[in-house]
Write a protein that holds these residues in place. Structure first.
Motif, short mmCIF file in Angstrom:
data_model
loop_
_atom_site.label_atom_id
_atom_site.label_comp_id
_atom_site.label_asym_id
_atom_site.label_seq_id
_atom_site.Cartn_x
_atom_site.Cartn_y
_atom_site.Cartn_z
N VAL A 43 0.85 -1.20 0.00
CA VAL A 43 0.00 0.00 0.00
C VAL A 43 0.88 1.24 0.00
O VAL A 43 0.61 2.21 -0.73
CB VAL A 43 -0.93 0.01 1.23
N MET A 44 1.94 1.23 0.79
CA MET A 44 2.86 2.36 0.85
C MET A 44 3.59 2.56 -0.47
O MET A 44 3.80 3.69 -0.92
CB MET A 44 3.86 2.15 2.00
N ARG A 47 2.47 1.78 -3.47
CA ARG A 47 1.52 2.36 -4.42
C ARG A 47 1.27 3.83 -4.12
O ARG A 47 1.13 4.66 -5.02
CB ARG A 47 0.21 1.58 -4.40
N LEU A 48 1.23 4.16 -2.85
CA LEU A 48 1.03 5.55 -2.45
C LEU A 48 2.21 6.42 -2.89
O LEU A 48 2.02 7.53 -3.41
CB LEU A 48 0.86 5.61 -0.93
N SER A 62 2.07 7.09 -6.54
CA SER A 62 1.02 8.06 -6.86
C SER A 62 1.43 9.48 -6.51
O SER A 62 1.20 10.41 -7.27
CB SER A 62 -0.27 7.69 -6.11
N LYS A 93 -7.18 7.24 2.45
CA LYS A 93 -7.66 6.05 1.75
C LYS A 93 -6.70 4.88 1.94
O LYS A 93 -7.12 3.74 2.12
CB LYS A 93 -7.84 6.36 0.27
N SER A 94 -5.40 5.18 1.93
CA SER A 94 -4.41 4.12 2.14
C SER A 94 -4.44 3.60 3.57
O SER A 94 -4.31 2.40 3.81
CB SER A 94 -3.00 4.64 1.79
N GLU A 133 -7.31 1.31 3.89
CA GLU A 133 -7.03 0.01 3.27
C GLU A 133 -6.19 -0.86 4.20
O GLU A 133 -6.43 -2.06 4.33
CB GLU A 133 -6.33 0.19 1.93
#
Length: 290
Positions: free
Chosen positions: A13-14, A16-17, A20, A166-167, A170
């Motif tokens: 998740v990190m 992908r963050l 982004s 949002k992260s 998740e």
């Protein structure tokens, strides 16, 4: 929630963050009995110049965005217990140096839903942080983005905070979905908070996705458990509350139908009247005249 489990579930998740946003992303937690937080995991930024975060690095609680995000959501007694270990040392002109000012800062965090560090420990370094909750809605970690002030201006803090939130949601959902789904006390608490928010916001339509995010729960899960608890979807429940309030105003006030429509945030008087008649069988004027 074991921190090892959270850290393992958080890594992709990190990543992908970071892809982004481009900023360095950190995950940290508080250290009981100390005035410092500690980095659990980090992904360095890839967009030009970025700051490096080392795992196990300890950061001052009074300057760190992640620590502010965590402390803001602790019970007051638990939060204030940390103050005895915080030296409130001044690092820059922006550093908060007193418990009273820090309390005011945490109130701002609760209002906005995220924390900031505007060069409070390192000149030219900006950070934005959000809390990460466990299945019982207890704060267990802080997730944050950090970058140079030139490339991370204050004007985009809201945008970055939304991506972080949002992260964080998740991460929590991955670790605790099954526990949340079976924890009736937790479900009752979330639904109760949602109803209170709805009742205090009858003047505008409901954004269910935004409401779920503000409660730090998943959108689909929230709609499912709300329907199970209240017998209808959140949007329908909120609409019912608005119409019940309209009935009271029609019966007990001298407000015109147009004014009632505007007070309750309906698009137009015609929209309000058509909806009212569809749901009650009477037009607003007919209801008032009976």
């Amino acid at each position: 929630m074991p921190l090892e489990k959270l850290t393992a579930k958080a890594r992709d998740v990190m990543r992908r963050l970071e892809q982004s946003l481009g900023y360095t992303i950190g995950l940290g937690t508080l250290q009981p009995g100390k005035g410092d937080g500690i980095v659990l995991a980090a992904v360095d930024g890839s967009s030009g110049f970025s700051f490096h975060l080392a795992v196990h690095y300890e950061f001052p609680l009074h300057t760190g965005a992640p620590s502010k995000a965590m402390l803001a959501y602790l019970p007051e007694a638990e939060r204030r217990a940390y103050y005895a270990h915080m030296d409130f040392r001044r690092y820059t002109q922006s550093t908060i140096t007193s418990p009273a000012d820090f309390e005011a800062e945490l109130e701002s965090v609760r209002e906005k839903g995220y924390s900031i560090d505007v060069s409070e420990q390192i000149e030219g370094c900006h950070c934005v942080g959000v809390p990460v909750f466990d299945e019982e809605h207890r704060v267990v970690a802080g997730l944050w983005a950090t970058g140079p002030s030139a490339g991370f201006p204050v004007r985009i803090f809201d945008q970055v905070a939304e991506a972080l939130r949002k992260s964080a949601l998740e991460m929590s959902s991955r670790c605790a979905f099954s526990s949340r789904s079976s924890n009736r006390d937790y479900i009752h608490s979330v639904v109760g908070q949602a109803r209170e928010i709805m009742e205090n916001n009858l003047h505008r339509p409901l954004d269910v996705e935004e409401l779920a995010a503000n409660l730090y729960v998943g959108y689909s899960w929230f709609r499912k458990v709300f329907r199970e608890q209240r017998g209808m979807a959140p949007a329908a429940y909120h609409q019912q509350l608005r119409l019940e309030r309209a009935k009271v105003l029609l019966a007990e006030s001298d407000l015109s139908i147009r004014q009632i429509s505007e007070t309750l945030g309906f698009k137009t008087q015609n929209h309000f009247s058509a909806l009212f008649k569809r749901k009650t069988g009477l037009a607003p004027s007919g209801f008032r005249g009976q």
